[in-house]
Design a protein around this motif. Structure first.
Motif, PDB file in Angstrom:
ATOM      1  N   UNK A  17       0.857  -1.188   0.000  1.00 32.26           N
ATOM      2  CA  UNK A  17       0.000   0.000   0.000  1.00 32.26           C
ATOM      3  C   UNK A  17       0.888   1.231   0.000  1.00 32.26           C
ATOM      4  N   UNK A  18       0.711   2.060  -1.015  1.00 32.20           N
ATOM      5  CA  UNK A  18       1.462   3.310  -1.071  1.00 32.20           C
ATOM      6  C   UNK A  18       0.549   4.404  -0.551  1.00 32.20           C
ATOM      7  N   UNK A  19       0.959   5.059   0.511  1.00 33.62           N
ATOM      8  CA  UNK A  19       0.041   6.017   1.134  1.00 33.62           C
ATOM      9  C   UNK A  19      -0.046   7.296   0.320  1.00 33.62           C
ATOM     10  N   UNK A  20      -1.099   8.044   0.613  1.00 25.79           N
ATOM     11  CA  UNK A  20      -1.492   9.171  -0.224  1.00 25.79           C
ATOM     12  C   UNK A  20      -0.368  10.196  -0.344  1.00 25.79           C
ATOM     13  N   UNK A  21      -0.263  10.747  -1.528  1.00 26.26           N
ATOM     14  CA  UNK A  21       0.639  11.877  -1.724  1.00 26.26           C
ATOM     15  C   UNK A  21       2.117  11.534  -1.802  1.00 26.26           C
ATOM     16  N   UNK A  22       2.457  10.268  -1.729  1.00 26.43           N
ATOM     17  CA  UNK A  22       3.890   9.916  -1.752  1.00 26.43           C
ATOM     18  C   UNK A  22       4.458  10.074  -3.161  1.00 26.43           C
ATOM     19  N   UNK A  23       5.718  10.416  -3.200  1.00 28.50           N
ATOM     20  CA  UNK A  23       6.403  10.463  -4.492  1.00 28.50           C
ATOM     21  C   UNK A  23       7.647   9.603  -4.414  1.00 28.50           C
TER      22      UNK A  23
END
Lengths: 456, 756
Positions: free
Chosen positions: A439-445
């Motif tokens: 799961x890649x959390x919101x807003x990550x780059x």
């Protein structure tokens, strides 16, 4: 056809982490939404080879692969799945299943080969010369991105990687020299004895061994028995056979040619007749005594089959190769995928749902039951089954596997998203790999990273 | 200075070339013909006559070369004469070559030239070559057309100014058994780019002990495709750009055209000069390099491969000859007995007489010969005015002008009879012998390339023997030569040359006689053994699962390398450490740096510990108190060891203080490499070694510094005790330091027992 086929499907290759996992072994990695193994099996089926042994490393992986094969090919192929321990190497795998091999010749194919070269052509070349081994050789693939417009100039400046140094006779039928791995970094040493025998050797650095071999079974087994240190077909067995071809050690214990030569005079005559029927290869000339008498030396032949440049032939053995193959199979080499492309040069499953103002460009694929929100854009990418993609999502040059959830406003470039992964809103990925269920959390780059759950 | 000159010369040459390309294109084609091969392969014949004037199917060789050059469109030929230059010039002056329209022959004469390289340097100085030229030696027979090769050369040159030479090659596979071509030359290995035809690798004079060809890895990196050839023959016809001459001048050590010039160009990647090849397929080109090629080329001429340069076609210097059935050529005025049998592929010269029942086949008989009856001549070359009496047998031999063979004499295969030799009655000349009126020169230059038929001495000797043969025999008796001069039978005149050491076995390779059967069998068996060795080698290696490593030699290299490595490593560490001290680098950073060194040299942490400790101690010595140390070093070390306590305390004290300071400051660095007790022992051993060798100043302080190291927790007592135990069994001389620290060790032992 007295040929047995062994498909080496591997296990969970470390090179492909995080794309592979216990649940998804290398053989089942999707290429255009089909397991990579299916490409090999399909080619074999086309060559009318229906009996085969699939060798998988590791029990878990074997279970997955076996399950998939029995479901997909239940009435079409007769497949035996054999399990070997992990890290035994390709030679070790064959050693482990040696008792299954009975036919005169064995065709060994790597399960990660995506190619449209007919295996039948390799076996035919093998039979023609009664070789002990025939290796398929193909041109080195141009790896990396080749975007439609700018590709020409870019690729020319980029030097293709070197995988092998291969020496062949001028007729390009016999393999005289092969260097792999670490040897490539050293100066190439060519034995004069073989050069003397053949006269001219063409050395190529732009070809590679595609890991499809036809072996004489008894020779193969003998080598595997005698050289118990041999781990890899590519790095040990093949080079060994190539370098001992003029001073064969393996035919001593009663391989077909050896027997022939040993038997009485009648055979000798027939040997001569056979030899006269066609121009003798340099092996036969070399084997003859000084004044053309009966053979005094034992030789064996190592042949090559060179795939023509128009054929597609790439191995899926790195993440880059995974990307390349996915791109090619829905792009330049789309005849391999077995799908019918739409007029826009893409495949959108009828059950897929697209939101308004969403565009799917050419060379794209959208699997069944996937949904996309509004104002999305997909270019040169593969999207698997039952994915949920929000609005304003950009997917470029990427592979998205099955059951992936992508939140609104994500941007994905040059990345691989494995099954069941979840990308929350406004995630930006470039050249990343996202492992199974991550799961890649919101807003990550992220840029150039490998994201995966910790293995326990 | 030298380099500057070189550059200037190169620039000058370049300027000269680029002056006017149009003018260049219209340049008439020039050629350099070397009328000397700078070898001794045709001795003893070449002691008396230059090689280029030896008759090849009754025509002096140079005529074939000149006739071809004329036909190939060359306008101007410079004939470079060296050995017997007088004879060559005389011959040319009396021939028609000086009076040809559109074909100029000029001679350049020099006597003190010993190689082709020198010759080309001389020609460069004379400044007569203005454009592309053909470089050829005067013993080449060819009928190829130069047009295409020349055009290719010019086009390449236009595109790439570095393409200076085009070599003509021809397909000819050497025998894998004898490893020589049919012309008797050594096998040749070449690597050629199949697309551009650029020559990438050239190896003649093969070193048979090396079973492999080593292609540089850069070669394959630059050329994805290379053809390795063992089936080509070098025709020794080169089309060269004028730069070639200046290159010879720049590299004054180039002597041999192939061995030095071609190899030099291939290896030199700075200037980037390139050599290309042009393969001819249907036309003929061959150079007469030795007796075997003399035999083969003669046969090719008789069998008309060299058309139009065949006996029955009139070209310069041959007499009218008629071609009859079965390849028989007969000149005019031949007297042949009815019962004489002349077989196929035979040439009989003008005015020769053949007696009854004689059999001649596959041979060339010169002019004015007298052959008696019942003579057998097979595969032989008889030159002019030879008298062969009745019942002689000649098989595969060369007989020069004026030889007399008395009745019943026999020449075994491979014999060469030089000018005017007389063979006595019923004398049998053993196989491969060379017979001459001249004695074998006693001085043998070890480098055959530099040795050549020396002009002046040759003629002097020659003239002295011009008199009657008996007389010359008499003259020689004073020398020991009489002893080793086998007689040539009754009435025989001449010396049988002894074959020089080592040459005996190779004699059959270059002889006119075919290679005997038993030799072939022997060789092919040897070849098997070769193979066996190679494969055994390989299997021994491959069973151990290793990659192929080629020879023991390379393994030896590796060992050397690793030894070197450890020295370099130590030096690097010391340099790093000193810099760290000077610039006050943080300990952590030094550790990082040393670690990276360790990785790059592939060293163990024990090596690191040793090296770091070494550098620390070195620093301790260098730290200013040099006067004191100077004093210390004056004392012979054994004395100082025994009398360590007798030293003025301030001297050793200061050094000890220094050492203690340094150890305190840098203990963290040292400790980071002391993971195990082994490394600590390594340090003690290192210290011992230093005390004995490189830093004897420490020897009196050994025990004290050991104590300091123990106090600072750098060395554990276990390490010291184990070191002491290890030394227990050593030589007395090795134990000096154990003795010195006996008390300390004793103390340690007691302490540890107490603990227990």
């Amino acid at each position: 056809m007295d040929f047995q086929v062994v498909v080496l499907a591997g296990g969970t290759s470390k090179k492909l982490v995080p794309l592979v996992s216990k649940e998804v072994p290398k053989a089942l990695l999707p290429v255009a939404n089909r397991p990579v193994l299916s490409y090999v099996l399909e080619q074999l089926e086309l060559s009318n080879i229906k009996d085969l042994i699939v060798v998988v490393e590791g029990a878990d992986a074997a279970l997955c692969v076996g399950g998939w094969i029995s479901a997909a090919y239940v009435d079409r192929l007769h497949v035996e799945v054999a399990t070997v321990p992990e890290d035994v190497g390709t030679a070790g795998a064959l050693r482990a299943i040696a008792h299954h091999l009975t036919a005169k010749d064995v065709l060994v194919v790597s399960g990660d080969l995506v190619s449209d070269v007919p295996p039948g052509a390799v076996t035919a070349a093998h039979r023609r010369h009664d070789a002990v081994v025939t290796a398929m050789i193909c041109s080195v693939p141009v790896s990396g991105l080749s975007e439609a417009g700018s590709s020409g100039a870019k690729d020319k400046t980029k030097k293709p990687g070197r995988y092998n140094i291969i020496g062949m006779d001028p007729t390009k039928q016999f393999l005289l020299h092969i260097a792999t791995g670490a040897e490539l970094e050293k100066d190439t040493r060519i034995r004069k004895s073989i050069l003397r025998a053949v006269g001219q050797m063409d050395i190529r650095a732009d070809l590679m061994d595609a890991h499809m071999y036809a072996f004489n079974r008894s020779v193969l087994q003998e080598v595997l028995d005698q050289k118990d240190k041999f781990q890899s077909l590519k790095q040990d067995v093949l080079p060994y056979l190539v370098r001992s071809q003029l001073k064969s050690e393996i035919l001593i214990n009663g391989a077909p040619q050896g027997q022939q030569a040993k038997e009485n005079g009648n055979d000798k005559v027939s040997y001569r007749i056979l030899a006269n029927a066609s121009t003798p290869s340099f092996h036969e000339l070399y084997a003859l005594g000084p004044n053309g008498s009966a053979p005094v030396r034992r030789t064996h032949k190592c042949c090559v089959y060179i795939a023509s440049n128009s054929k597609y032939c790439v191995r899926l053995n790195s993440i880059q190769a995974f990307m390349d193959i996915n791109r090619d199979v829905i792009g330049e080499a789309n005849h391999l995928s077995g799908y019918n492309f739409s007029a826009q040069n893409n495949i959108i499953h009828p059950s897929a749902e697209l939101g308004s103002k969403t565009t799917v460009g050419p060379h794209c694929m959208l699997g069944e039951g996937s949904q996309m929100g509004d104002k999305c854009s997909v270019k040169r990418s593969v999207i698997g089954r039952h994915c949920r993609i929000g609005s304003n999502v950009k997917v470029v040059n990427s592979v998205v596997m099955n059951h992936v959830t992508i939140g609104d406003g994500c941007s994905i470039q040059g990345s691989v998203i494995c099954s069941n992964a979840q990308l929350q809103e406004r995630v930006a990925l470039k050249d990343c790999q996202v492992g199974l269920g991550y799961v890649v959390s919101a807003g990550c780059e992220y840029k150039g990273e490998s994201l995966a759950r910790k293995e326990k | 200075m030298g380099a500057q000159k070189k550059r200037a010369a190169a620039a000058a040459a370049a300027a000269r070339v680029s002056e006017d390309p149009d003018d260049l294109a219209r340049q008439p084609l020039q050629a350099i013909l070397l009328a000397d091969s700078f070898t001794t392969k045709f001795r003893p014949i070449t002691l008396e006559r230059p090689k280029v004037l030896l008759p090849l199917v009754n025509v002096p060789m140079i005529n074939y070369t000149l006739a071809w050059l004329e036909a190939a469109g060359v306008a101007e030929v410079f004939v470079f004469c060296c050995a017997h230059s007088k004879q060559v010039i005389d011959y040319l002056e009396n021939s028609e070559w000086f009076s040809q329209p559109n074909f100029t022959v000029k001679t350049i004469e020099s006597h003190n030239i010993i190689s082709a390289g020198d010759a080309l340097r001389l020609i460069y100085e004379q400044n007569v070559i203005h454009g592309d030229f053909v470089l050829i030696s005067g013993d080449t027979v060819s009928n190829m057309s130069l047009t295409q090769a020349l055009q290719e050369h010019k086009e390449r040159k236009k595109k790439d100014n570095n393409a200076v030479m085009t070599m003509i090659i021809k397909k000819s596979k050497p025998s894998p058994i004898t490893r020589q071509s049919r012309l008797g030359t050594d096998e040749l290995f070449m690597a050629i780019d199949p697309n551009t035809k650029q020559l990438l690798y050239y190896e003649d004079k093969a070193d048979h002990s090396k079973g492999t060809i080593c292609l540089d890895k850069m070669l394959l990196a630059e050329n994805p495709s290379i053809s390795l050839h063992n089936d080509k023959q070098d025709c020794y016809i080169d089309i060269c750009s004028p730069e070639v001459l200046s290159l010879f001048t720049d590299n004054f050590d180039y002597q041999h055209l192939r061995r030095h010039f071609v190899k030099g160009l291939l290896l030199d990647d700075i200037m980037g000069y390139k050599i290309f090849t042009h393969e001819i397929h249907s036309s003929y080109a061959a150079r007469i390099d030795n007796y075997r090629s003399y035999d083969i080329v003669s046969k090719d001429i008789i069998q008309r491969w060299t058309y139009p340069y065949v006996p029955d076609v009139k070209f310069c210097g041959n007499r009218a000859t008629k071609l009859e059935r079965r390849g028989m050529y007969r000149a005019l005025e031949i007297e042949q007995s009815r019962s004489a049998q002349v077989g196929s592929f035979t040439v009989i010269g003008y005015g020769t007489k053949i007696g009854s029942n004689s059999k001649i086949s596959d041979s060339v008989i010169g002019e004015g010969c007298t052959i008696g009856s019942n003579v057998l001549i097979e595969g032989s070359y008889i030159w002019d005015n030879v008298i062969i009496e009745d019942g002689c047998e000649l098989r595969h031999v060369i007989v020069c002008d004026g030889v007399i063979m008395k009745a019943g004499a026999v020449l075994k295969p491979g014999v060469v009879l030089s000018f005017k030799v007389v063979i006595g009655e019923r004398f049998v000349v053993p196989a491969y012998s060379k017979v001459s009126l001249l004695q074998q020169p006693t001085v043998h230059d070890s480098d055959e390339e530099l040795e050549y038929a020396d002009n002046s001495s040759g003629t002097v000797e020659f003239s002295s023997i011009q008199g009657t043969a008996d007389q010359s025999n008499g003259e020689m008796t004073s020398e020991s030569s009489e002893a080793h001069k086998p007689k040539l039978g009754t009435g025989g005149v001449g010396y049988i040359w002894s074959i020089c050491e080592g040459g005996q076995e190779e004699e059959w390779r270059h002889s006119v006689a075919p290679i005997p059967e038993d030799k072939l069998t022997e060789l092919s068996e040897a070849m098997d053994d070769d193979q066996e060795l190679v494969t055994q080698d390989r299997t021994a290696l491959s069973t151990s699962g290793e990659l192929i490593s080629d020879s023991n030699a390379s393994e030896g290299d590796d060992n050397e390398d690793s030894k070197d490595d450890s020295v370099y490593f130590e030096k690097e560490v010391e340099a790093t450490f000193l810099r760290a001290v000077e610039e006050n680098v943080k300990v952590d950073h030094v550790i990082l740096e040393v670690n990276s060194l360790r990785l790059s040299y592939n060293m163990t942490s024990a090596d690191c510990a040793g090296a770091v400790f070494y550098s620390m101690m070195k620093l301790a010595i260098k730290t200013p108190h040099s006067s004191a140390i100077g004093l210390l070093t004056l004392y012979p070390s054994p004395f100082s060891m025994v009398a360590s306590n007798a030293y003025p305390i301030y001297l050793s004290g200061e050094l000890q203080q220094n050492t203690a300071n340094i150890i305190t400051t840098w203990q963290k660095l040292l400790k980071s490499y002391l993971l195990e007790i082994d490394e600590e022992i390594e340090i003690i051993l290192k210290f011992e070694e230093m005390c004995l060798e490189s830093a004897k100043e420490f020897s009196p302080l050994f025990a004290r510094i050991l104590h300091i190291l123990y106090d600072k927790d750098i060395l554990q007592e276990d390490a010291i005790l184990r070191w002491a135990d290890e030394k227990e069994g050593a030589d007395e001389s090795d134990k000096v330091f154990v003795r010195q620290s006996e008390k300390f060790i004793q103390w340690l032992r007691e302490a540890s027992e107490e603990e227990d």
